[in-house]
Design an enzyme around this catalytic site. Sequence first.
Site, PDB file in Angstrom:
ATOM      1  N   HIS A 113       0.852  -1.205   0.000  1.00  0.00           N
ATOM      2  CA  HIS A 113       0.000   0.000   0.000  1.00  0.00           C
ATOM      3  C   HIS A 113       0.881   1.246   0.000  1.00  0.00           C
ATOM      4  O   HIS A 113       1.396   1.653   1.036  1.00  0.00           O
ATOM      5  CB  HIS A 113      -0.899  -0.019   1.231  1.00  0.00           C
ATOM      6  CG  HIS A 113      -2.028   0.985   1.191  1.00  0.00           C
ATOM      7  ND1 HIS A 113      -2.067   2.050   0.319  1.00  0.00           N
ATOM      8  CD2 HIS A 113      -3.170   1.070   1.931  1.00  0.00           C
ATOM      9  CE1 HIS A 113      -3.190   2.746   0.533  1.00  0.00           C
ATOM     10  NE2 HIS A 113      -3.860   2.166   1.499  1.00  0.00           N
ATOM     11  N   HIS A 157      -2.762   6.968  -0.976  1.00  0.00           N
ATOM     12  CA  HIS A 157      -3.772   7.598  -0.104  1.00  0.00           C
ATOM     13  C   HIS A 157      -3.209   8.368   1.088  1.00  0.00           C
ATOM     14  O   HIS A 157      -3.909   8.598   2.068  1.00  0.00           O
ATOM     15  CB  HIS A 157      -4.784   6.535   0.394  1.00  0.00           C
ATOM     16  CG  HIS A 157      -5.465   5.800  -0.719  1.00  0.00           C
ATOM     17  ND1 HIS A 157      -6.265   4.708  -0.526  1.00  0.00           N
ATOM     18  CD2 HIS A 157      -5.446   6.016  -2.064  1.00  0.00           C
ATOM     19  CE1 HIS A 157      -6.717   4.261  -1.697  1.00  0.00           C
ATOM     20  NE2 HIS A 157      -6.230   5.047  -2.641  1.00  0.00           N
ATOM     21  N   TYR A 177      -0.815   7.503   3.216  1.00  0.00           N
ATOM     22  CA  TYR A 177      -0.257   6.726   4.336  1.00  0.00           C
ATOM     23  C   TYR A 177       1.270   6.708   4.238  1.00  0.00           C
ATOM     24  O   TYR A 177       1.846   7.378   3.378  1.00  0.00           O
ATOM     25  CB  TYR A 177      -0.881   5.324   4.361  1.00  0.00           C
ATOM     26  CG  TYR A 177      -2.373   5.390   4.616  1.00  0.00           C
ATOM     27  CD1 TYR A 177      -2.856   5.730   5.880  1.00  0.00           C
ATOM     28  CD2 TYR A 177      -3.301   5.185   3.593  1.00  0.00           C
ATOM     29  CE1 TYR A 177      -4.220   5.830   6.119  1.00  0.00           C
ATOM     30  CE2 TYR A 177      -4.672   5.285   3.828  1.00  0.00           C
ATOM     31  CZ  TYR A 177      -5.124   5.612   5.090  1.00  0.00           C
ATOM     32  OH  TYR A 177      -6.470   5.730   5.323  1.00  0.00           O
TER      33      TYR A 177
HETATM   34  C1  LIG Z   1     -14.814   0.901   3.499  1.00  0.00           C
HETATM   35  C2  LIG Z   1     -13.623   1.189   2.637  1.00  0.00           C
HETATM   36  C3  LIG Z   1     -12.367   0.874   3.096  1.00  0.00           C
HETATM   37  C4  LIG Z   1     -11.227   1.108   2.296  1.00  0.00           C
HETATM   38  N1  LIG Z   1      -9.995   0.720   2.746  1.00  0.00           N
HETATM   39  C5  LIG Z   1      -8.931   0.747   1.905  1.00  0.00           C
HETATM   40  C6  LIG Z   1      -7.688   0.119   2.265  1.00  0.00           C
HETATM   41  O1  LIG Z   1      -7.536  -0.513   3.333  1.00  0.00           O
HETATM   42  N2  LIG Z   1      -6.670   0.213   1.378  1.00  0.00           N
HETATM   43  C7  LIG Z   1      -6.786   0.865   0.185  1.00  0.00           C
HETATM   44  O2  LIG Z   1      -5.818   0.928  -0.582  1.00  0.00           O
HETATM   45  N3  LIG Z   1      -7.963   1.443  -0.183  1.00  0.00           N
HETATM   46  C8  LIG Z   1      -9.030   1.372   0.634  1.00  0.00           C
HETATM   47  N4  LIG Z   1     -10.252   1.868   0.206  1.00  0.00           N
HETATM   48  C9  LIG Z   1     -10.392   2.392  -1.166  1.00  0.00           C
HETATM   49  C10 LIG Z   1     -10.868   1.271  -2.107  1.00  0.00           C
HETATM   50  O3  LIG Z   1      -9.895   0.279  -2.296  1.00  0.00           O
HETATM   51  C11 LIG Z   1     -11.260   1.808  -3.498  1.00  0.00           C
HETATM   52  O4  LIG Z   1     -10.126   2.381  -4.103  1.00  0.00           O
HETATM   53  C12 LIG Z   1     -12.371   2.845  -3.426  1.00  0.00           C
HETATM   54  O5  LIG Z   1     -13.427   2.382  -2.616  1.00  0.00           O
HETATM   55  C13 LIG Z   1     -12.903   3.176  -4.811  1.00  0.00           C
HETATM   56  O6  LIG Z   1     -13.509   2.027  -5.373  1.00  0.00           O
HETATM   57  P1  LIG Z   1     -15.140   1.939  -5.466  1.00  0.00           P
HETATM   58  O7  LIG Z   1     -15.571   3.254  -6.008  1.00  0.00           O
HETATM   59  O8  LIG Z   1     -15.374   0.782  -6.383  1.00  0.00           O
HETATM   60  O9  LIG Z   1     -15.661   1.722  -4.075  1.00  0.00           O
HETATM   61  C14 LIG Z   1     -11.384   1.682   1.016  1.00  0.00           C
HETATM   62  C15 LIG Z   1     -12.676   2.011   0.564  1.00  0.00           C
HETATM   63  C16 LIG Z   1     -13.790   1.751   1.337  1.00  0.00           C
HETATM   64  C17 LIG Z   1     -15.158   2.058   0.794  1.00  0.00           C
END
Ligand SMILES: Cc1cc2nc3c(=O)[nH]c(=O)nc-3n(C[C@H](O)[C@H](O)[C@H](O)COP(=O)(O)O)c2cc1C
Length: 373
Positions: free
Chosen positions: A172, A175, A177
């Site tokens: 990762h 975002h 981090y």
């Molecule tokens: C509840 C939730 C938790 C997430 N946690 C992470 C994470 O742990 N690591 C990460 O790289 N992105 C995380 N994301 C981002 C998602 O991987 C993804 O990039 C984002 O939801 C956009 O995709 P979507 O529009 O299909 O939901 C999270 C998103 C959501 C909704």
Amino acid sequence: MPSSALAPLFQPFQIKSLTLPNRIVMAPMTRSFSPGGVPGADVAAYYRRRAENEVGLILSEGTVVDRPASRNEPGIPFFHGEAALGGWRQVIDDVHEAGGKMGPQIWHTGAVKSFQTDWTPDAPVESPSGLAAPGRPLGEAMSEAAIADTVAAFARAAADAKRLGFDTVEIHGAHGYLIDEFFWGGVNLRTDRYGGATLKERSRFAGEIVAAVRAAVGPDFPIILRVSQWKSQDFTVRLAQTPDAMADWLQPLVDAGVDVLHCSQRRFWEAEFPEIDGEDGLNFAGWAKKLTGAATISVGSVGLSGDFISAFGGETSTPTSLDRLVRRMERQEFDLIAVGRALLSDPAWARKVHEGAEAELHDFSPAALATLI
Ligand SMILES: Cc1cc2nc3c(=O)[nH]c(=O)nc-3n(C[C@H](O)[C@H](O)[C@H](O)COP(=O)(O)O)c2cc1C
């Protein structure tokens, strides 16, 4: 959409030792259902349901490496220690039994505070320069020894992923981090070899992690790296303003051993450099593939009307057409597509799409975040 039109989504894909039946990837999503950092039978069953329903590759929620303060919520799973790794072994065994493929997303949250909880770790949080965001001090700037220990912790986690039987590993680096804080000039003010005026210089920390992970897993095990222009601290940040800057950022990481770049966007159809190739131009994953030659994963609001930040704001999203996605996949702009909320709330989403069962797709309600469906 007739299921034949979706053929580009259901082509097999291979990279090194990993063969996938289709192009659909479950995006990594933090769920915080691992008390004491240990994923239990409910977590294993949650991932297994996606494997049973045609998800090509499952990426786990972010799971943290062995450093003090590497997580910012108490329910985030560890990817170290006997108990947590035992839980993860159950996860991958269950996923394999159902015919699926999976990699853990290994993570260190750096100086980012969770917006879901006031919980703070026992140890001070760590980051390149002791900043949570530009001008916002938090925790400690990392010493060179802390950096070396963190690099080694990522490598151990990757070695453990392979040893447990996972099919790949995702680092990762997105975002805002820890790894991304090193990329970001606004919070990486270091004057040693981990800082510098250029993205190439600030990519050194990530490059060392990738190289150590590669050494730990051997040549044939695919390594995915997730990157983003945006930060959870500030959605408007763009690390690379030009293709040249993007190449400076990503090429050293591919050279260090990354096989697949997972290019995080909130809306996959948005052109990365519209001033160069227009509003329908290549997205982030498209440019990353073109510039580096690496395979790429795109992501962002697939099949849903609103983006994922709106979900955290409590908004419901409705199902939308996959036409735009299919068009981009037909022109081979990127190799794989990650799906987040649609798969979080419906384990059968990929199968329903494959079968053309559009009427069975449902809204994404933020209430889904509260349970492991
Ligand atoms: C509840 C939730 C938790 C997430 N946690 C992470 C994470 O742990 N690591 C990460 O790289 N992105 C995380 N994301 C981002 C998602 O991987 C993804 O990039 C984002 O939801 C956009 O995709 P979507 O529009 O299909 O939901 C999270 C998103 C959501 C909704």
